[in-house]
Design an enzyme around this catalytic site. Structure first.
Site, PDB file in Angstrom:
ATOM      1  N   PHE A  93       7.513  -1.112   8.971  1.00  0.00           N
ATOM      2  CA  PHE A  93       7.772   0.327   8.909  1.00  0.00           C
ATOM      3  C   PHE A  93       6.531   1.072   9.380  1.00  0.00           C
ATOM      4  O   PHE A  93       5.427   0.819   8.884  1.00  0.00           O
ATOM      5  CB  PHE A  93       8.135   0.749   7.487  1.00  0.00           C
ATOM      6  CG  PHE A  93       9.537   0.363   7.084  1.00  0.00           C
ATOM      7  CD1 PHE A  93      10.520   1.332   6.937  1.00  0.00           C
ATOM      8  CD2 PHE A  93       9.878  -0.961   6.860  1.00  0.00           C
ATOM      9  CE1 PHE A  93      11.816   0.986   6.576  1.00  0.00           C
ATOM     10  CE2 PHE A  93      11.167  -1.325   6.514  1.00  0.00           C
ATOM     11  CZ  PHE A  93      12.140  -0.347   6.365  1.00  0.00           C
ATOM     12  N   ALA A  94       6.708   1.974  10.338  1.00  0.00           N
ATOM     13  CA  ALA A  94       5.589   2.765  10.869  1.00  0.00           C
ATOM     14  C   ALA A  94       5.999   4.233  10.815  1.00  0.00           C
ATOM     15  O   ALA A  94       6.610   4.762  11.748  1.00  0.00           O
ATOM     16  CB  ALA A  94       5.256   2.337  12.291  1.00  0.00           C
ATOM     17  N   VAL A  95       5.707   4.855   9.703  1.00  0.00           N
ATOM     18  CA  VAL A  95       6.155   6.227   9.434  1.00  0.00           C
ATOM     19  C   VAL A  95       4.944   7.145   9.318  1.00  0.00           C
ATOM     20  O   VAL A  95       3.892   6.752   8.802  1.00  0.00           O
ATOM     21  CB  VAL A  95       6.996   6.262   8.135  1.00  0.00           C
ATOM     22  CG1 VAL A  95       7.426   7.684   7.802  1.00  0.00           C
ATOM     23  CG2 VAL A  95       8.218   5.360   8.279  1.00  0.00           C
ATOM     24  N   TYR A  98       0.880   6.481  10.055  1.00  0.00           N
ATOM     25  CA  TYR A  98       0.718   5.031  10.112  1.00  0.00           C
ATOM     26  C   TYR A  98       1.093   4.487  11.497  1.00  0.00           C
ATOM     27  O   TYR A  98       0.590   3.448  11.914  1.00  0.00           O
ATOM     28  CB  TYR A  98       1.571   4.354   9.041  1.00  0.00           C
ATOM     29  CG  TYR A  98       0.970   4.402   7.656  1.00  0.00           C
ATOM     30  CD1 TYR A  98       0.388   3.267   7.094  1.00  0.00           C
ATOM     31  CD2 TYR A  98       0.956   5.566   6.908  1.00  0.00           C
ATOM     32  CE1 TYR A  98      -0.181   3.298   5.826  1.00  0.00           C
ATOM     33  CE2 TYR A  98       0.398   5.622   5.645  1.00  0.00           C
ATOM     34  CZ  TYR A  98      -0.170   4.483   5.107  1.00  0.00           C
ATOM     35  OH  TYR A  98      -0.743   4.525   3.848  1.00  0.00           O
ATOM     36  N   ASP A 184       3.777  -5.064   5.858  1.00  0.00           N
ATOM     37  CA  ASP A 184       3.192  -3.727   5.977  1.00  0.00           C
ATOM     38  C   ASP A 184       2.518  -3.599   7.337  1.00  0.00           C
ATOM     39  O   ASP A 184       1.993  -4.585   7.887  1.00  0.00           O
ATOM     40  CB  ASP A 184       2.159  -3.481   4.876  1.00  0.00           C
ATOM     41  CG  ASP A 184       2.806  -3.187   3.530  1.00  0.00           C
ATOM     42  OD1 ASP A 184       4.042  -3.088   3.461  1.00  0.00           O
ATOM     43  OD2 ASP A 184       2.054  -3.080   2.536  1.00  0.00           O
ATOM     44  N   VAL A 185       2.467  -2.365   7.847  1.00  0.00           N
ATOM     45  CA  VAL A 185       1.905  -2.141   9.177  1.00  0.00           C
ATOM     46  C   VAL A 185       0.388  -2.027   9.161  1.00  0.00           C
ATOM     47  O   VAL A 185      -0.265  -2.264  10.198  1.00  0.00           O
ATOM     48  CB  VAL A 185       2.533  -0.878   9.812  1.00  0.00           C
ATOM     49  CG1 VAL A 185       2.029   0.394   9.124  1.00  0.00           C
ATOM     50  CG2 VAL A 185       2.284  -0.823  11.309  1.00  0.00           C
ATOM     51  N   ASP A 186      -0.207  -1.693   8.009  1.00  0.00           N
ATOM     52  CA  ASP A 186      -1.667  -1.466   7.981  1.00  0.00           C
ATOM     53  C   ASP A 186      -2.436  -2.771   7.794  1.00  0.00           C
ATOM     54  O   ASP A 186      -3.259  -2.920   6.891  1.00  0.00           O
ATOM     55  CB  ASP A 186      -2.047  -0.444   6.911  1.00  0.00           C
ATOM     56  CG  ASP A 186      -1.558  -0.801   5.527  1.00  0.00           C
ATOM     57  OD1 ASP A 186      -0.673  -1.680   5.406  1.00  0.00           O
ATOM     58  OD2 ASP A 186      -2.049  -0.207   4.552  1.00  0.00           O
ATOM     59  N   HIS A 206      -0.948 -12.261  -4.275  1.00  0.00           N
ATOM     60  CA  HIS A 206      -1.724 -11.052  -4.033  1.00  0.00           C
ATOM     61  C   HIS A 206      -3.208 -11.389  -4.002  1.00  0.00           C
ATOM     62  O   HIS A 206      -3.744 -11.981  -4.939  1.00  0.00           O
ATOM     63  CB  HIS A 206      -1.442 -10.024  -5.130  1.00  0.00           C
ATOM     64  CG  HIS A 206      -1.752  -8.625  -4.743  1.00  0.00           C
ATOM     65  ND1 HIS A 206      -3.030  -8.205  -4.408  1.00  0.00           N
ATOM     66  CD2 HIS A 206      -0.954  -7.526  -4.613  1.00  0.00           C
ATOM     67  CE1 HIS A 206      -3.006  -6.922  -4.100  1.00  0.00           C
ATOM     68  NE2 HIS A 206      -1.765  -6.478  -4.214  1.00  0.00           N
ATOM     69  N   GLU A 276       7.022  -2.982  -5.070  1.00  0.00           N
ATOM     70  CA  GLU A 276       6.331  -4.230  -5.409  1.00  0.00           C
ATOM     71  C   GLU A 276       6.646  -4.677  -6.836  1.00  0.00           C
ATOM     72  O   GLU A 276       6.750  -5.882  -7.107  1.00  0.00           O
ATOM     73  CB  GLU A 276       4.825  -4.059  -5.228  1.00  0.00           C
ATOM     74  CG  GLU A 276       4.024  -5.333  -5.369  1.00  0.00           C
ATOM     75  CD  GLU A 276       2.590  -5.146  -4.924  1.00  0.00           C
ATOM     76  OE1 GLU A 276       2.300  -5.404  -3.731  1.00  0.00           O
ATOM     77  OE2 GLU A 276       1.752  -4.717  -5.752  1.00  0.00           O
TER      78      GLU A 276
END
Length: 325
Positions: A93-95, A98, A184-186, A206, A276
């Protein structure tokens, strides 16, 4: 050296104060029983080599492997995956901001390291499809862009992805791919992320919590929440920045999380760590078939750890003040 209980107590005090002293490195992870070691294998790696990493935990209590560098043969994993003629999906997801900040590097690094030699289909979910960067793709690799509505709050962006993924897995994504990873994109890929990670259901340890004792892990503890775990429940704390599995299993996972979030919203609740928290509830009820070590999704902010030999994904520094408006 202080006792494990004393270290856990000090760690709890630091966690309460919001300090980051890394005392958890002195808390042992546990040892995989020899009998279990001899039985660890799967359809993508063949016989595993957990004894190659005696300093870390290489299996779960239910007999699933925890994949660390050195415990598998990447050549065998590649051959087994090719023989199965698989297509692997990768969703991101790139919203908002981001998209400009992270998406290009994520996709470019994925082309270098993610499932090289396999058929891959990327699914980018964004409210601005026209702004998605053009990335040169290798043979048998495709990029699809799906429009999503941007949510008002960043928490809602995070939580809405489970509903969106559930719908996508029931549509074209579910028809195109055999296995799917949701990330995640980051973050960006830094070394090979191959078929050794494939399984019916895949959870990611994690990086900030894999040494912590279970009673200190940040599970949702509000009993009113659908994501709640009681004291004594929970196996490991899993990171929602990376999870995966077969299409059928991910449909169940995303459906579970979306329903839990809707139930909480109807009660005026919001789980502590949003999607999460619900992901961790699902993996407590339905144990993952494979667990990825923190090497597969590492945070450079933690610093050097001797057991982290070869990070696969590296998270970017958090810049919430700039990116979340």
């Amino acid at each position: 050296m202080p006792s494990t209980s004393a270290l856990a107590g000090a760690l709890q005090n630091r966690a309460i104060k919001g300090e980051n002293g890394h005392l958890e490195v002195f808390i042992p992870m546990g040892v995989c029983p020899s009998v279990t070691m001899l039985q660890l294998r799967d359809n993508f790696t063949g016989v595993l080599r957990p004894w190659a990493r005696p300093e870390v935990l290489t299996c779960t209590s239910w007999g699933a492997p925890i994949i660390w560098d050195g415990t598998f043969n990447p050549v065998i994993a590649q051959k087994k995956a090719r023989r199965q003629n698989l297509t692997v999906g990768l969703t991101v997801f790139a919203v908002g901001r981001y998209l400009e900040k992270y998406l290009a590097r994520f996709l470019e690094s994925a082309e270098q390291h993610f499932m090289v030699g396999q058929r891959v289909v990327y699914y980018v979910f964004t409210e601005r499809p026209a702004a998605v960067p053009r990335v040169a793709l290798g043979p048998s690799r495709q990029l699809r862009v799906e429009h999503v509505v941007r949510e008002r709050r960043w928490q809602d962006v995070s939580m809405a992805r489970m509903r969106t993924l559930h719908e996508a897995l029931g549509g074209r994504l579910g028809r195109e791919a055999h296995f799917v990873f949701c990330m995640d994109v980051d973050q960006h890929f830094s070394s090979a992320f191959g078929p050794e990670a494939l399984a019916e259901s895949v959870a990611q340890l994690h990086a900030w919590h894999y040494h912590w004792p279970r009673w200190l892990l940040p599970f949702e503890r509000d009993s009113r929440s659908a994501a709640a775990l009681a004291q004594g429940e929970g196996d490991f704390y899993y990171h929602a920045a990376l999870f995966g599995g077969s299409v059928a299993t991910l449909r169940r996972l995303t459906g579970h999380c979306a329903r839990g979030q809707e139930q909480d919203r109807a009660r005026g609740l919001e789980a502590r760590w949003h999607d999460e928290s619900h992901l961790n509830k699902f993996f407590w009820l339905h144990k993952p078939a494979k667990v990825l070590s923190p090497e597969f999704c590492w945070s450079p902010e933690i610093g050097r750890r001797v057991e982290i030999h070869r990070p696969r994904l590296l998270s970017a520094p958090k810049e919430y003040a700039i990116l979340r408006d």
